[in-house]
Design a protein around this motif. Sequence first.
Motif, PDB file in Angstrom:
ATOM      1  N   PRO A   1      10.678  28.309  -2.821  1.00 22.23           N
ATOM      2  CA  PRO A   1      12.090  28.134  -3.170  1.00 22.23           C
ATOM      3  C   PRO A   1      13.016  28.527  -2.023  1.00 22.23           C
ATOM      4  CG  PRO A   1      11.219  30.109  -4.207  1.00 22.23           C
ATOM      5  CD  PRO A   1      10.057  29.439  -3.551  1.00 22.23           C
ATOM      6  N   TYR A   2      14.141  27.841  -1.937  1.00 17.19           N
ATOM      7  CA  TYR A   2      15.195  28.186  -0.980  1.00 17.19           C
ATOM      8  C   TYR A   2      16.296  28.952  -1.705  1.00 17.19           C
ATOM      9  CZ  TYR A   2      13.284  24.909   2.462  1.00 17.19           C
ATOM     10  OH  TYR A   2      12.474  24.265   3.358  1.00 17.19           O
ATOM     11  N   ILE A   3      16.810  29.967  -1.030  1.00 17.68           N
ATOM     12  CA  ILE A   3      17.968  30.718  -1.507  1.00 17.68           C
ATOM     13  C   ILE A   3      18.968  30.715  -0.357  1.00 17.68           C
ATOM     14  CG2 ILE A   3      18.816  32.925  -2.380  1.00 17.68           C
ATOM     15  CD1 ILE A   3      15.833  33.596  -3.018  1.00 17.68           C
ATOM     16  N   HIS A   4      20.202  30.352  -0.618  1.00 19.01           N
ATOM     17  CA  HIS A   4      21.139  30.309   0.507  1.00 19.01           C
ATOM     18  C   HIS A   4      22.578  30.400   0.014  1.00 19.01           C
ATOM     19  CE1 HIS A   4      22.166  26.015  -0.163  1.00 19.01           C
ATOM     20  NE2 HIS A   4      20.987  26.031  -0.735  1.00 19.01           N
ATOM     21  N   THR A   5      23.450  30.740   0.974  1.00 22.67           N
ATOM     22  CA  THR A   5      24.857  30.944   0.652  1.00 22.67           C
ATOM     23  C   THR A   5      25.677  30.856   1.925  1.00 22.67           C
ATOM     24  OG1 THR A   5      26.406  32.437  -0.460  1.00 22.67           O
ATOM     25  CG2 THR A   5      24.751  33.452   0.945  1.00 22.67           C
ATOM     26  N   GLU A   6      26.988  30.786   1.756  1.00 23.72           N
ATOM     27  CA  GLU A   6      27.900  30.798   2.902  1.00 23.72           C
ATOM     28  C   GLU A   6      28.577  32.157   3.012  1.00 23.72           C
ATOM     29  OE1 GLU A   6      32.106  28.877   4.542  1.00 23.72           O
ATOM     30  OE2 GLU A   6      30.951  27.768   3.013  1.00 23.72           O
ATOM     31  N   ILE A   7      28.603  32.672   4.243  1.00 23.33           N
ATOM     32  CA  ILE A   7      29.353  33.887   4.565  1.00 23.33           C
ATOM     33  C   ILE A   7      30.544  33.479   5.429  1.00 23.33           C
ATOM     34  CG2 ILE A   7      29.298  36.097   5.785  1.00 23.33           C
ATOM     35  CD1 ILE A   7      26.248  36.134   5.278  1.00 23.33           C
ATOM     36  N   ASP A   8      31.742  33.880   5.036  1.00 24.58           N
ATOM     37  CA  ASP A   8      32.955  33.562   5.799  1.00 24.58           C
ATOM     38  C   ASP A   8      33.718  34.854   6.058  1.00 24.58           C
ATOM     39  OD1 ASP A   8      35.406  32.705   6.816  1.00 24.58           O
ATOM     40  OD2 ASP A   8      35.440  30.901   5.577  1.00 24.58           O
ATOM     41  N   VAL A   9      33.864  35.209   7.343  1.00 22.30           N
ATOM     42  CA  VAL A   9      34.504  36.477   7.708  1.00 22.30           C
ATOM     43  C   VAL A   9      35.930  36.273   8.212  1.00 22.30           C
ATOM     44  CG1 VAL A   9      32.286  37.550   8.212  1.00 22.30           C
ATOM     45  CG2 VAL A   9      33.556  36.443  10.066  1.00 22.30           C
ATOM     46  N   LYS A  10      36.536  35.134   7.910  1.00 23.63           N
ATOM     47  CA  LYS A  10      37.888  34.885   8.401  1.00 23.63           C
ATOM     48  C   LYS A  10      38.872  35.931   7.904  1.00 23.63           C
ATOM     49  CE  LYS A  10      41.177  31.159   9.191  1.00 23.63           C
ATOM     50  NZ  LYS A  10      41.409  29.697   9.093  1.00 23.63           N
TER      51      LYS A  10
END
Length: 496
Positions: A117-126
């Motif tokens: 399985p794939y687990i993923h997400t977006e991190i945005d430090v703006k």
Amino acid sequence: MTLACTATADNTVQNAPKYAADVPASLITPNSVDTKYAGELTFVDGFPTDETLEKSYDFLDTARAVELFESGMATASMYAMLHGHAEIGFEANKTVGVTEQLMDARSLWLTPNTTTPYIHTEIDVKNGPVVVEIGSPVIAIVDDAYFKYVGDIGAANPADRGKGGKYLIVGDDYKGEIPEGYIVMNTNTYRHWLIIRAVKLPGQTLEQSLTAFKNGFKMYPLADAANPEPNEFVNLSGKKYNTIHATDASFYNELNEVIQYEPAGSGDPEMLGLARAIGIEKGKPFNPDERMQGILKEAAALGNAAGRAIMYKPRDPDVYFYPDRQWFSPLAAGSHEFIDANGARSIDDRVGFHFYATGVTPFMVKPMIGKGSVYEIATTDNSGEMLDGGTTYSVTLPGPIPARAFWSFMVYDNHTRSILETDQKTGGVDSMKEGMKVSEDGTVTIFFGPKAPAGQENNWVQTMPGKGYNVLLRLYGPEQEWFDRTWKPSDFIPVK
């Protein structure tokens, strides 16, 4: 256009001056030059005519746009990955996708597998640093908006080693204090992709390992550390959506979106310069006129063709694993930055990788014996002909197969580089398949074709007539025999 009595049509000077140098012929531009790509170029005493000026700038803009297509492919690929998930409702720093029933061809991804399985997400430090808490064993990487490696999370991070920990992703423009107790990762872009594999402990089922991951995972802005919002976990299995970058002129719109959003100067100056040369510049609208639209259409067609040539029929002998086989990889040189032993960057390797795959980390190109994974690609049969979905082939993996954990084959569509659309959900086969025929010495023969040969149903991967495809062989936990090349798979051999 003339210059008064200074030169004749053949570039000879009348009334030679008293102070004259011995000018090499290599410094003189003839009045007429024939070229392959621009036809005749004309000059008057070295000065380009109006027609040659137009041809020169058309060629320059096309060449720069082609080069931007190649060098910007990694950036467009990351944009497409993050944008594709945003289009189905993902929120940065909150939503986490999980393929709980694994991947299938309904989701468009670059060369995924259907075994884990794939687990993923977006991190945005703006808007400030982001915290990622890991409470169970994982293997994970963080790549930035230009698909550059930022760092490893989990087992490959020396401060974690699979125990878990609290990570803090901090942008270069953050001016606040960094609290103690975090594993800090610094970055110069805002958007990032965090891709995770949960490690299944002995005795755990897949479902149990995913539950343990969810129970121990948190992600939130540092500013909300006192009272973070709960994360949203979304099952992505079977969902129809696209994460693959464009290969037509809209590719340049994808690059523009990244350059406009990310901090000035965060990208490679050479790539940003190429973008600026064709009208993509931070803080300015990208509105190509009719001439430039035609150039971008031509450049995308050439860039796409070049990417496919590099990936499907490499000309560099160094990417091939064996002198008598067709198997290859753009990672064969062993550098996630595509740098060779002499310090030169292999441009074709970088193009090939980002045209075909995702996820950049040193860990994937420098596996240790019995750990990590290695990859071999096949796009042609034993005679160098393109793999044809209407033909049946056999591939033999001699025993014992040097994969301590397991091995797998996956088939991918030549257009999308995503899982080939067939009636098989898995889009491939792996060594954990029940009922597979295996010889006493561990040798396995797998058949690829539209129909399974009689009695080989459990050793068969379906292909589709009229569809070209390519194949990725993965070995998890590779043994010494793979590293020293004493073991090698057969080529794809047509079955008569």
